[in-house]
Write a protein that holds these residues in place. Structure first.
Motif, PDB file in Angstrom:
ATOM      1  N   TRP A  90      17.298 -11.979 -33.312  1.00 49.58           N
ATOM      2  CA  TRP A  90      18.944 -12.283 -33.539  1.00 49.58           C
ATOM      3  C   TRP A  90      20.035 -12.044 -33.090  1.00 49.58           C
ATOM      4  N   MET A  91      20.248 -12.299 -31.954  1.00 50.57           N
ATOM      5  CA  MET A  91      21.267 -11.182 -31.242  1.00 50.57           C
ATOM      6  C   MET A  91      22.670 -12.347 -31.071  1.00 50.57           C
ATOM      7  N   GLY A  92      24.213 -11.460 -31.226  1.00 51.45           N
ATOM      8  CA  GLY A  92      25.205 -12.197 -31.622  1.00 51.45           C
ATOM      9  C   GLY A  92      25.885 -11.873 -29.876  1.00 51.45           C
ATOM     10  N   ILE A  93      24.871 -12.673 -29.100  1.00 45.19           N
ATOM     11  CA  ILE A  93      26.018 -12.356 -27.925  1.00 45.19           C
ATOM     12  C   ILE A  93      25.794 -14.317 -27.452  1.00 45.19           C
ATOM     13  N   SER A  94      27.124 -14.079 -27.227  1.00 49.17           N
ATOM     14  CA  SER A  94      28.237 -15.423 -26.654  1.00 49.17           C
ATOM     15  C   SER A  94      28.111 -16.163 -25.376  1.00 49.17           C
ATOM     16  N   LEU A  95      27.976 -16.721 -25.076  1.00 45.84           N
ATOM     17  CA  LEU A  95      28.002 -17.357 -23.433  1.00 45.84           C
ATOM     18  C   LEU A  95      29.166 -16.536 -23.063  1.00 45.84           C
ATOM     19  N   ASP A  96      29.670 -16.107 -23.320  1.00 45.88           N
ATOM     20  CA  ASP A  96      31.036 -15.431 -22.234  1.00 45.88           C
ATOM     21  C   ASP A  96      30.470 -14.283 -22.052  1.00 45.88           C
ATOM     22  N   GLU A  97      29.312 -13.485 -22.809  1.00 49.70           N
ATOM     23  CA  GLU A  97      28.474 -11.876 -22.467  1.00 49.70           C
ATOM     24  C   GLU A  97      27.105 -12.202 -22.163  1.00 49.70           C
ATOM     25  N   ILE A  98      27.226 -13.514 -21.254  1.00 45.22           N
ATOM     26  CA  ILE A  98      25.924 -13.136 -20.874  1.00 45.22           C
ATOM     27  C   ILE A  98      24.955 -12.624 -20.702  1.00 45.22           C
ATOM     28  N   GLU A  99      25.991 -11.553 -19.757  1.00 45.02           N
ATOM     29  CA  GLU A  99      24.831 -10.472 -18.678  1.00 45.02           C
ATOM     30  C   GLU A  99      24.825  -9.591 -20.217  1.00 45.02           C
ATOM     31  N   ARG A 100      24.915  -9.728 -20.990  1.00 40.96           N
ATOM     32  CA  ARG A 100      23.929  -8.874 -22.184  1.00 40.96           C
ATOM     33  C   ARG A 100      22.468  -9.134 -22.409  1.00 40.96           C
ATOM     34  N   MET A 101      22.473 -10.555 -22.642  1.00 37.69           N
ATOM     35  CA  MET A 101      21.331 -10.927 -22.545  1.00 37.69           C
ATOM     36  C   MET A 101      20.491  -9.650 -22.116  1.00 37.69           C
ATOM     37  N   LYS A 102      19.369  -9.721 -23.137  1.00 32.22           N
ATOM     38  CA  LYS A 102      18.226  -8.064 -22.825  1.00 32.22           C
ATOM     39  C   LYS A 102      16.775  -8.930 -23.377  1.00 32.22           C
ATOM     40  N   PRO A 103      15.215  -8.616 -22.655  1.00 38.03           N
ATOM     41  CA  PRO A 103      15.093  -8.824 -23.592  1.00 38.03           C
ATOM     42  C   PRO A 103      14.560  -7.484 -24.081  1.00 38.03           C
ATOM     43  N   SER A 104      13.616  -7.716 -25.323  1.00 35.45           N
ATOM     44  CA  SER A 104      13.096  -6.718 -26.141  1.00 35.45           C
ATOM     45  C   SER A 104      12.690  -5.736 -25.679  1.00 35.45           C
ATOM     46  N   ARG A 105      12.385  -5.309 -25.875  1.00 33.92           N
ATOM     47  CA  ARG A 105      11.034  -4.127 -25.326  1.00 33.92           C
ATOM     48  C   ARG A 105       9.685  -3.604 -25.880  1.00 33.92           C
ATOM     49  N   LYS A 106       9.746  -4.170 -27.482  1.00 32.31           N
ATOM     50  CA  LYS A 106       8.725  -4.499 -27.654  1.00 32.31           C
ATOM     51  C   LYS A 106       8.134  -5.191 -27.955  1.00 32.31           C
ATOM     52  N   CYS A 132      27.104  -2.380 -24.490  1.00 35.84           N
ATOM     53  CA  CYS A 132      26.861  -2.223 -25.621  1.00 35.84           C
ATOM     54  C   CYS A 132      25.849  -2.576 -25.837  1.00 35.84           C
ATOM     55  N   GLU A 133      24.749  -3.580 -25.373  1.00 32.36           N
ATOM     56  CA  GLU A 133      23.265  -4.047 -25.245  1.00 32.36           C
ATOM     57  C   GLU A 133      23.489  -4.910 -26.373  1.00 32.36           C
ATOM     58  N   GLY A 134      23.885  -5.514 -26.121  1.00 32.95           N
ATOM     59  CA  GLY A 134      23.722  -6.810 -28.119  1.00 32.95           C
ATOM     60  C   GLY A 134      24.021  -5.462 -28.842  1.00 32.95           C
TER      61      GLY A 134
END
Length: 269
Positions: free
Chosen positions: A141-157, A263-265
């Motif tokens: 679970w990543m604590g990224i909010s709606l105003d930071e949607i550009e920080r959403m990144k899929p896991s590399r694992k 910060c990559e989330g």
């Protein structure tokens, strides 16, 4: 293997809100663990808030686990003394002999935040460093909010998927602070290293005014990094490439808050 839900805890507004919402049953399924990766150089008020959060989460059956890959500030000092050959580079701003500005490649998030959390997840699963984990076994679970949607990144694992509960709830940072206050929780301070180069002028000024000892730590650190080994040019904490104690923080220097963008989330959530 039963799928395990884990919170990546930065101890800032967003991840704290997410943790407390989950603890109170407002986001399901409730994770058993929230993992905080400690760089060793957070402000004192972050550690104080984290102590409270650990106790509050425990009341609801969520264990907050602290992990670390060392002290990022001390590792830099050891490198400067020649006691440590390699360090994970921080995103220092640079100025070369021709007056050209640049930025050092950032490795600190990966090595001081992401890697320790992944290592702890393996420990919780009982799987060694080279052991195979089934695909999708972990939901982080990543604590990224709606105003930071550009920080959403899929896991590399392949064995881990990222989930963004605050996005699912259409919550931005303001909504998070509103939820905390409505439920009579103190809003946490922003979590990041004292000497993080991604601080904007507002953050530096707040540090200087409200935490003079930590401000002097950052000033001293800024002086020490000026001539890092193998670095072309001089290194600075402030993007103006001016010594930190000489920066006029009351002036608008056209800066942006790079913290959210870089910060990559994992930091400051």
């Amino acid at each position: 293997m039963e799928q395990m839900h884990v919170i990546s805890l930065g101890a800032g507004v967003q991840s704290t809100t997410m943790l407390l919402m989950a603890a109170r049953g407002e986001i399901e399924p409730k994770p058993k663990y929230a993992i905080f990766a400690d760089t060793g150089w957070e402000p004192l008020h972050v550690y104080e808030y984290l102590k409270w959060l650990e106790k509050e989460a425990a009341k609801h059956g969520v264990q907050v686990i602290r992990v670390s890959n060392g002290n990022i500030r001390d590792d830099v000092y050891d490198h400067l003394r020649g006691d440590k050959k390699r360090i994970a580079s921080m995103p220092f701003f640079t100025l070369d002999e021709n007056g050209e500005k640049g930025m050092v490649m950032r490795q600190c998030t990966q090595e001081y935040k992401i890697a320790p959390i992944h290592r702890e997840v393996r420990r919780l699963l009982g799987v060694g460093p080279r052991g195979r984990i089934p695909e999708g076994a972990v939901v982080m679970w990543m604590g990224i909010s709606l105003d930071e949607i550009e920080r959403m990144k899929p896991s590399r694992k392949k064995w881990m998927e990222h989930r963004f509960p605050l996005i699912e709830k259409n919550m931005d940072r303001v909504a998070c602070t509103t939820w905390l206050r409505r439920n009579r929780y103190r809003v946490p301070p922003k979590s990041s290293c004292i000497g993080c180069p991604f601080h904007d002028d507002i953050a530096w000024l707040e540090l200087k005014r409200n935490n003079p000892e930590e401000w002097m730590e950052a000033v001293y650190f800024d002086r020490k990094i000026r001539n890092l080994p193998k670095l072309k040019g001089q290194a600075f904490l402030h993007r103006s490439c001016v010594p930190l104690e000489e920066v006029d923080l009351s002036e608008n220097q056209g800066t942006l808050d790079l913290f959210a963008n870089e910060c990559e989330g994992h930091c400051g959530l």
